[in-house]
Scaffold this motif. Sequence first.
Motif, PDB file in Angstrom:
ATOM      1  N   ASP A  54       0.907  -1.165   0.095  1.00  0.00           N
ATOM      2  CA  ASP A  54      -0.177   0.063   0.138  1.00  0.00           C
ATOM      3  C   ASP A  54       0.827   1.263  -0.008  1.00  0.00           C
ATOM      4  O   ASP A  54       1.294   1.626   0.984  1.00  0.00           O
ATOM      5  CB  ASP A  54      -0.810  -0.156   1.325  1.00  0.00           C
ATOM      6  CG  ASP A  54      -1.948   0.955   1.251  1.00  0.00           C
ATOM      7  OD1 ASP A  54      -1.897   1.649   0.345  1.00  0.00           O
ATOM      8  OD2 ASP A  54      -2.633   1.285   2.373  1.00  0.00           O
ATOM      9  N   PRO A  55       1.364   1.651  -1.237  1.00  0.00           N
ATOM     10  CA  PRO A  55       2.489   2.580  -1.283  1.00  0.00           C
ATOM     11  C   PRO A  55       1.716   3.920  -0.579  1.00  0.00           C
ATOM     12  O   PRO A  55       0.695   4.424  -0.811  1.00  0.00           O
ATOM     13  CB  PRO A  55       2.540   2.986  -2.605  1.00  0.00           C
ATOM     14  CG  PRO A  55       1.482   2.634  -3.660  1.00  0.00           C
ATOM     15  CD  PRO A  55       0.862   1.320  -2.489  1.00  0.00           C
ATOM     16  N   ARG A  56       2.924   4.791   0.083  1.00  0.00           N
ATOM     17  CA  ARG A  56       2.639   6.014   0.731  1.00  0.00           C
ATOM     18  C   ARG A  56       2.793   7.319  -0.203  1.00  0.00           C
ATOM     19  O   ARG A  56       2.491   8.310  -0.016  1.00  0.00           O
ATOM     20  CB  ARG A  56       3.194   6.034   2.129  1.00  0.00           C
ATOM     21  CG  ARG A  56       2.678   5.195   3.027  1.00  0.00           C
ATOM     22  CD  ARG A  56       1.369   5.266   3.466  1.00  0.00           C
ATOM     23  NE  ARG A  56       0.398   4.687   2.829  1.00  0.00           N
ATOM     24  CZ  ARG A  56      -0.963   4.814   2.475  1.00  0.00           C
ATOM     25  NH1 ARG A  56      -1.506   6.083   3.207  1.00  0.00           N
ATOM     26  NH2 ARG A  56      -1.801   4.452   1.782  1.00  0.00           N
ATOM     27  N   THR A  57       3.795   6.849  -1.320  1.00  0.00           N
ATOM     28  CA  THR A  57       4.328   8.057  -2.138  1.00  0.00           C
ATOM     29  C   THR A  57       4.373   7.471  -3.747  1.00  0.00           C
ATOM     30  O   THR A  57       4.532   6.244  -3.950  1.00  0.00           O
ATOM     31  CB  THR A  57       5.488   8.553  -1.630  1.00  0.00           C
ATOM     32  OG1 THR A  57       6.464   7.364  -1.696  1.00  0.00           O
ATOM     33  CG2 THR A  57       5.421   9.232  -0.526  1.00  0.00           C
ATOM     34  N   VAL A  58       3.847   8.168  -4.478  1.00  0.00           N
ATOM     35  CA  VAL A  58       4.037   7.899  -5.794  1.00  0.00           C
ATOM     36  C   VAL A  58       4.785   8.888  -6.613  1.00  0.00           C
ATOM     37  O   VAL A  58       4.569   9.948  -6.511  1.00  0.00           O
ATOM     38  CB  VAL A  58       2.483   7.717  -6.443  1.00  0.00           C
ATOM     39  CG1 VAL A  58       2.620   7.232  -8.237  1.00  0.00           C
ATOM     40  CG2 VAL A  58       1.794   6.726  -5.701  1.00  0.00           C
ATOM     41  N   ALA A  59       5.930   8.577  -7.238  1.00  0.00           N
ATOM     42  CA  ALA A  59       6.545   9.228  -7.964  1.00  0.00           C
ATOM     43  C   ALA A  59       6.635   9.198  -9.483  1.00  0.00           C
ATOM     44  O   ALA A  59       6.455   8.150 -10.047  1.00  0.00           O
ATOM     45  CB  ALA A  59       8.156   9.322  -7.672  1.00  0.00           C
ATOM     46  N   VAL A  60       6.448  10.322 -10.229  1.00  0.00           N
ATOM     47  CA  VAL A  60       6.526  10.316 -11.703  1.00  0.00           C
ATOM     48  C   VAL A  60       7.838  10.911 -12.200  1.00  0.00           C
ATOM     49  O   VAL A  60       8.242  12.174 -11.724  1.00  0.00           O
ATOM     50  CB  VAL A  60       5.431  11.062 -12.353  1.00  0.00           C
ATOM     51  CG1 VAL A  60       5.571  10.922 -13.921  1.00  0.00           C
ATOM     52  CG2 VAL A  60       4.183  10.621 -11.984  1.00  0.00           C
ATOM     53  N   ARG A  61       8.530  10.046 -12.926  1.00  0.00           N
ATOM     54  CA  ARG A  61      10.014  10.862 -13.384  1.00  0.00           C
ATOM     55  C   ARG A  61      10.013  10.688 -14.864  1.00  0.00           C
ATOM     56  O   ARG A  61       9.524  10.025 -15.562  1.00  0.00           O
ATOM     57  CB  ARG A  61      11.136   9.593 -12.685  1.00  0.00           C
ATOM     58  CG  ARG A  61      10.919   9.333 -11.361  1.00  0.00           C
ATOM     59  CD  ARG A  61      12.287   8.442 -11.007  1.00  0.00           C
ATOM     60  NE  ARG A  61      13.557   9.109 -11.450  1.00  0.00           N
ATOM     61  CZ  ARG A  61      14.239   9.590 -10.345  1.00  0.00           C
ATOM     62  NH1 ARG A  61      13.687   9.766  -9.156  1.00  0.00           N
ATOM     63  NH2 ARG A  61      15.411  10.106 -10.577  1.00  0.00           N
ATOM     64  N   ALA A  62      10.860  11.611 -15.387  1.00  0.00           N
ATOM     65  CA  ALA A  62      11.358  11.668 -16.737  1.00  0.00           C
ATOM     66  C   ALA A  62      12.663  10.875 -16.977  1.00  0.00           C
ATOM     67  O   ALA A  62      13.462  10.583 -15.861  1.00  0.00           O
ATOM     68  CB  ALA A  62      11.543  12.909 -17.065  1.00  0.00           C
ATOM     69  N   SER A  63      12.755  10.403 -18.053  1.00  0.00           N
ATOM     70  CA  SER A  63      14.209   9.253 -17.979  1.00  0.00           C
ATOM     71  C   SER A  63      15.344   9.968 -17.833  1.00  0.00           C
ATOM     72  O   SER A  63      16.252   9.760 -17.452  1.00  0.00           O
ATOM     73  CB  SER A  63      14.010   8.847 -19.713  1.00  0.00           C
ATOM     74  OG  SER A  63      14.230   9.771 -20.411  1.00  0.00           O
ATOM     75  N   GLU A  64      15.400  11.478 -17.979  1.00  0.00           N
ATOM     76  CA  GLU A  64      16.528  12.246 -18.007  1.00  0.00           C
ATOM     77  C   GLU A  64      16.494  13.361 -16.900  1.00  0.00           C
ATOM     78  O   GLU A  64      17.649  13.756 -16.341  1.00  0.00           O
ATOM     79  CB  GLU A  64      17.299  12.698 -19.365  1.00  0.00           C
ATOM     80  CG  GLU A  64      17.535  11.702 -20.240  1.00  0.00           C
ATOM     81  CD  GLU A  64      18.139  12.462 -21.624  1.00  0.00           C
ATOM     82  OE1 GLU A  64      17.850  13.462 -21.666  1.00  0.00           O
ATOM     83  OE2 GLU A  64      18.277  11.524 -22.598  1.00  0.00           O
TER      84      GLU A  64
END
Length: 266
Positions: free
Chosen positions: A78-88
């Motif tokens: 049950d994740p407490r944080t969700v991150a969106v990253r760019a490849s670079e």
Amino acid sequence: MESRPTESIADRNILIVGGGLAGLAFATYLARAGAEPTIVERRTEWGDGGYGIGLWGDGHAVLNDLDCLSAVREAATDPRTVAVRASEDGVLARLSIPPDRTLQLAVHRGDFHATLRAGIPRSWLRMDTEPTTITETSDAVAVTFDDGSTEPFDLVVGADGVHSSVREQCFTDWRVREHDTYIWSLWSREDVDIGPDMTSVLDPDSEGFVARIGDRVGFNLAARLETPPSPPARDLLRTQAETIGWKLPALLDQTDAEPFSTVFVT
């Protein structure tokens, strides 16, 4: 495919073709109505493999209705944080989830399946068999199995997945749609530090999705391709992982088994 209706679902002789998540969930609902379906599964044994599954709000509601939400939650993350990253370019956005909220449960399919089948009587299951012909008559659905035996059923339910034998035998008005997205799903050892986030890593034509589930790291990679390759296409997976970057190549290095793979329409 169904014969003439009877007075009660509990009185019907029901066949479920496919003992996956859908088949077992449907069998659980039937059991509540007093039915005792027969479930046939082409595999000889269940095994504990499978891909990672993300269950959102509707999935939580169904599991709660099936009285197995707590059991699945114990096996899930049950994740407490969700991150969106760019490849670079590093982290583009990070979402923190309040302690009293659940955005998504991430679970190994094998653990999810084990939870569902725990409530299914073993006597309902027939392994290592599947229908070879399904014929609807005026008062029954006659099913011939691959051992040559034939049995009548009041209702036959196709829950046998992408390569459904029920669909092939019973329906003619379907076709395989064009697809352009190929997905690999695999599990990596814990050696790579992915941090606490459930992470989506974006590239213009592909995406990696990484989550820690118990002592395993689930790793999905989706890529838009002109011609989907024949699985497992691990060389192409390597190319896509290196194109997206971040921790994906290192995670791939920590996998031994062949990846699960599929294609779908976008």
